[in-house]
Write a protein that holds these residues in place. Structure first.
Motif, mmCIF file in Angstrom:
data_model
loop_
_atom_site.group_PDB
_atom_site.id
_atom_site.type_symbol
_atom_site.label_atom_id
_atom_site.label_comp_id
_atom_site.label_asym_id
_atom_site.label_seq_id
_atom_site.Cartn_x
_atom_site.Cartn_y
_atom_site.Cartn_z
ATOM 1 N N GLN A 591 0.809 -1.212 0.000
ATOM 2 C CA GLN A 591 0.000 0.000 0.000
ATOM 3 C C GLN A 591 0.848 1.271 0.000
ATOM 4 N N ALA A 592 2.132 1.146 0.324
ATOM 5 C CA ALA A 592 2.957 2.355 0.397
ATOM 6 C C ALA A 592 4.428 1.987 0.241
ATOM 7 N N LEU A 593 5.224 2.982 -0.163
ATOM 8 C CA LEU A 593 6.681 2.894 -0.198
ATOM 9 C C LEU A 593 7.251 3.915 0.767
ATOM 10 N N ARG A 594 8.339 3.544 1.450
ATOM 11 C CA ARG A 594 9.020 4.498 2.317
ATOM 12 C C ARG A 594 10.458 4.630 1.797
ATOM 13 N N ILE A 595 10.742 5.787 1.206
ATOM 14 C CA ILE A 595 12.024 6.017 0.556
ATOM 15 C C ILE A 595 13.146 6.042 1.589
ATOM 16 N N ASP A 596 14.264 5.428 1.239
ATOM 17 C CA ASP A 596 15.404 5.379 2.155
ATOM 18 C C ASP A 596 15.978 6.781 2.390
ATOM 19 N N ASN A 597 16.525 6.964 3.584
ATOM 20 C CA ASN A 597 17.091 8.261 3.974
ATOM 21 C C ASN A 597 18.150 8.774 3.013
ATOM 22 N N ARG A 623 -0.091 3.524 -9.652
ATOM 23 C CA ARG A 623 -0.429 2.168 -9.222
ATOM 24 C C ARG A 623 -1.253 2.169 -7.934
ATOM 25 N N GLY A 624 -1.619 3.341 -7.449
ATOM 26 C CA GLY A 624 -2.391 3.428 -6.220
ATOM 27 C C GLY A 624 -1.573 3.206 -4.971
ATOM 28 N N VAL A 625 -0.257 3.410 -5.044
ATOM 29 C CA VAL A 625 0.648 3.198 -3.910
ATOM 30 C C VAL A 625 1.099 4.548 -3.382
ATOM 31 N N ARG A 626 0.991 4.750 -2.055
ATOM 32 C CA ARG A 626 1.431 5.997 -1.443
ATOM 33 C C ARG A 626 2.950 6.009 -1.279
ATOM 34 N N VAL A 627 3.497 7.211 -1.144
ATOM 35 C CA VAL A 627 4.955 7.373 -1.026
ATOM 36 C C VAL A 627 5.263 8.207 0.214
ATOM 37 N N TYR A 628 6.067 7.637 1.107
ATOM 38 C CA TYR A 628 6.526 8.337 2.304
ATOM 39 C C TYR A 628 8.055 8.461 2.249
ATOM 40 N N VAL A 629 8.581 9.452 2.972
ATOM 41 C CA VAL A 629 10.030 9.606 3.083
ATOM 42 C C VAL A 629 10.393 9.737 4.558
ATOM 43 N N THR A 630 11.620 9.381 4.871
ATOM 44 C CA THR A 630 12.126 9.515 6.236
ATOM 45 C C THR A 630 13.452 10.255 6.196
ATOM 46 N N GLY A 631 13.900 10.691 7.367
ATOM 47 C CA GLY A 631 15.199 11.342 7.457
ATOM 48 C C GLY A 631 15.201 12.808 7.094
ATOM 49 N N VAL A 632 14.051 13.484 7.187
ATOM 50 C CA VAL A 632 13.990 14.918 6.883
ATOM 51 C C VAL A 632 14.511 15.682 8.097
ATOM 52 N N GLY A 645 5.664 15.775 -4.502
ATOM 53 C CA GLY A 645 4.352 15.128 -4.518
ATOM 54 C C GLY A 645 4.220 13.932 -3.612
ATOM 55 N N ILE A 646 5.112 13.823 -2.618
ATOM 56 C CA ILE A 646 5.027 12.714 -1.671
ATOM 57 C C ILE A 646 3.759 12.826 -0.829
ATOM 58 N N ASP A 647 3.397 11.717 -0.185
ATOM 59 C CA ASP A 647 2.198 11.706 0.659
ATOM 60 C C ASP A 647 2.493 12.042 2.117
ATOM 61 N N GLY A 648 3.704 11.758 2.566
ATOM 62 C CA GLY A 648 4.032 12.039 3.957
ATOM 63 C C GLY A 648 5.531 12.031 4.168
ATOM 64 N N ALA A 649 5.966 12.678 5.248
ATOM 65 C CA ALA A 649 7.400 12.772 5.544
ATOM 66 C C ALA A 649 7.616 12.640 7.043
ATOM 67 N N MET A 650 8.796 12.131 7.400
ATOM 68 C CA MET A 650 9.139 11.936 8.805
ATOM 69 C C MET A 650 10.604 12.293 8.978
ATOM 70 N N GLY A 651 10.933 12.880 10.118
ATOM 71 C CA GLY A 651 12.307 13.241 10.392
ATOM 72 C C GLY A 651 12.393 14.142 11.604
#
Length: 662
Positions: A591-597, A623-632, A645-651
């Protein structure tokens, strides 16, 4: 947003009648209307026929009695007239027979009622047969004595009409029932391709392009199924093209085109994240490895053999990093390589480096004989105050010292630095922390791109020691190496489910270690525990690293399908690391991808990573898959990511970790 609207539309359509039901109702209604019309016409015609028969019967009876009173019996004699009427009434089916004189006075007569009719009263009222009156003159010579009025009894007519009506209704019901059964069977066969097309459409929505419709039916439905199969093939080819595009972009940006190892830029970028990022900074060791006399080897044996040697060396390095969790390798120069092992002490690093150098020396010596060659390596230990370039410089200095020795050698820098715990010490510390409950659940928010709301909290463990809290990024690689990560993952899962039960509005995400994913016992326990958790599990997301997807495809497939059945969302964790082909999304429902730092660090000044991330986000969203990132960790990084255009971010810039319950 579009998916939410589609879900609402589907929910609104749940009560809409199906096409088969509509056709059955319409055709059945038409058939019923025809049968009712036919039955009504038959009923009316037979009713008219019975009315005519009653009319004729009354007229004939009146004529016969009138002639008898005129010729055979003296109609002036009341007794004789009464006897004749009684005889006629008893022998015929009459409702009444009356003989009246010229003054209208009854001379003789008999009558009865309709109570003896053996049909339902409602049917008598419905049929309502007319009561025809037959009349005849009674004369004597030229004198008119009176008139005979005869009314036929309709009882037999009602009984015959009832029998005929019952047979008509029964026959119509039988014909109608057989017709509806035949229609239902025919519609079921005709609609089979549509049901298959519906399943195919749902499969396409889940990015499964392998399902095809092979059922044949009418020409129009066959055209629809052919078009759907063609669309599935086209979408499958489109997805493959998109997957190849992402793979190509990843190779161009991050991989050495000969060995498949990380390129120099990609290695240094990831190393910078590992040792400088506040979120991931952890102890570790860096190896710099150099093949001596590689230029001479290239001149002596040719470029093809030199490339073959480098590929063999890269294969050995890949095997080495696969055996050490979270480690990674890269090619820096023609015959220069680098390996970083997070969470490893200098002492352990020296042991593993010597083993690796010995293996590489064996490969190099076999291919270069009778040339005299060697493999040298320099080791440097990461520390909280040491930058990535300083770590590289220290390892390079150690490498130069190793090159001064005869034969293959491995030299470690910083002998006077304080070393981190060795492997055995780590094993004891982690084991005691698990056994004695010296673990704590920590949370970090994933912020929605656009409204800055919290999508969910990422949960992870921290270990309490005499020196304070140790981050998961430090001890988890060691726990993976010792096979202890399943115990930590079980602990995190139990605490997460308990937290979800206490806080109904909270949504959580946890990441599983590679050893846990590969373990059949852990997988069964995880699915059983989530199944017993009830609705809370739908507020939990499970992260599986892309490396686990690559190395344990069968185990990951079983786990993902099990989680899909339980309606638990699955995230591809650390997406983009290791050159894993993107095509796994075709067969596995994530359901989602979390991009590497490493793709996020300094993205505001890294155009290649930004372009790669934009491409991944566009294709994932298609493809209906959300995209998140980490390490911000900086405002500039977050500003650059918002335009991707990402869906969410964490850091740490968006929200620092905090202990659950605090």
């Amino acid at each position: 947003m579009a998916r939410t609207q589609n879900d609402r539309q589907i929910s609104h359509q749940q009560g809409v009648i199906t096409l088969r039901s509509l056709l059955l109702l319409f055709t059945g209604g038409m058939l019923l209307l025809v049968l009712v019309a036919a039955a009504s016409v038959s009923f009316d015609r037979f009713r008219d026929y019975m009315s005519d028969q009653l009319q004729g019967h009354a007229r004939d009876g009146a004529t016969a009695i009138g002639l008898s009173l005129s010729n055979a019996i003296d109609g002036r004699d009341p007794v004789a007239s009464s006897s004749l009427i009684d005889a006629v009434f008893d022998s015929g089916r009459y409702l009444s027979v009356v003989y009246v004189n010229n003054q209208g006075e009854e001379v003789a007569g008999r009558g009865t009622s309709l109570r003896e009719v053996d049909v339902p009263g409602w049917f008598v009222a419905l049929a309502d047969l007319p009561l025809p009156v037959g009349e005849a003159e009674v004369v004597r010579g030229w004198s008119r004595l009176g008139k005979v009025r005869v009314v036929s009894h309709p009882g037999r007519a009602y009984e015959d009409l009832w029998v005929v009506t019952v047979r008509i209704v029964a026959g119509s019901a039988l014909i109608g029932g057989l017709g509806l059964i035949g229609l239902f069977w025919m519609m079921t066969r005709l609609m089979r391709p549509l049901r298959a097309v519906e399943k195919q459409a749902k499969a396409l929505g889940k990015r499964d392009f392998r399902r095809r419709v092979d059922i044949t039916s009418t020409r129009e439905l066959n055209q629809v199924t052919h078009a759907m199969n063609q669309m599935a093939d086209d979408l499958g080819r489109l997805f493959e093209g998109q997957a190849k595009l992402i793979q190509h972009l990843r190779k161009v940006n991050n991989e050495d085109n000969l060995t498949g190892l990380a390129s120099r830029g990609a290695f240094e970028q990831r190393l910078k994240v590992e040792v400088e990022s506040e979120e991931r900074s952890a102890p570790g060791v860096l190896f710099l490895i150099q093949l001596e006399a590689f230029a001479q080897y290239n001149q002596s044996y040719g470029r093809d053999e030199a490339d073959r040697l480098l590929i063999r060396i890269a294969g050995a390095l890949n095997a080495f990093v696969n055996a050490h969790s979270d480690s990674f390798a890269g090619r820096l120069t023609g015959a220069g390589f680098a390996v970083f092992l997070p969470g490893v002490s200098r002492a352990d690093g020296v042991i593993w480096c010597r083993q690796l150098v010995e293996e590489l020396d064996g490969i190099y010596s076999d291919l270069s004989a009778p040339m005299d060659v060697a493999v040298h390596a320099g080791i440097a230990q990461a520390a909280e105050t040491r930058k990535a370039d300083e770590l590289m410089s220290a390892a390079d200095e150690a490498l130069r010292q190793a090159q001064m020795e005869e034969g293959s050698a491995c030299h470690a820098a910083d002998r006077d630095r304080h070393e981190h715990h060795d492997s055995e010490k780590w094993r004891v510390m982690i084991g005691e922390a698990i056994a004695q409950g010296q673990m704590s659940l920590w949370m970090q928010p994933m912020i929605s791109n656009g409204d800055d709301g919290v999508l969910f909290h990422q949960v992870f463990s921290r270990m309490r020691t005499e020196d304070g809290w140790i981050k998961a990024g430090i001890f988890v690689p060691m726990a993976e190496r010792f096979g202890m990560i399943p115990d930590i993952d079980r602990w995190v899962l139990e605490r997460s489910l308990a937290l979800l039960r206490l806080e109904p509005d909270t949504r959580l995400a946890l990441s599983l270690g590679m050893v846990s994913v590969a373990s059949e016992t852990f997988r069964k326990e995880l699915l059983e525990q989530l199944s017993a958790a009830g609705k809370e599990r739908r507020r939990l997301q499970i992260g599986i690293s892309e490396q686990a997807v690559h190395h344990h495809r069968t185990a990951v497939g079983l786990l993902v399908r099990g989680l899909n059945r339980l309606k638990v969302s699955v995230i591809v964790d650390r997406f983009g690391v290791g050159g894993v082909p993107f095509s796994y999304l075709r067969n596995l429902r994530f359901q989602a991808l979390r991009i590497d730092n490493s793709f996020v660090h300094d993205i505001d000044s890294h155009d290649d990573n930004r372009f790669y991330l934009e491409s991944v986000t566009t294709i994932a969203h298609s493809r209906g898959v959300r995209v998140y990132v980490t390490g911000v960790e900086t405002a500039a990084e977050y500003a650059a990511l918002q335009g991707v255009g990402i869906d969410g971010a964490m850091g740490y810039h968006l929200g620092r970790p905090f202990e659950a319950g605090h």
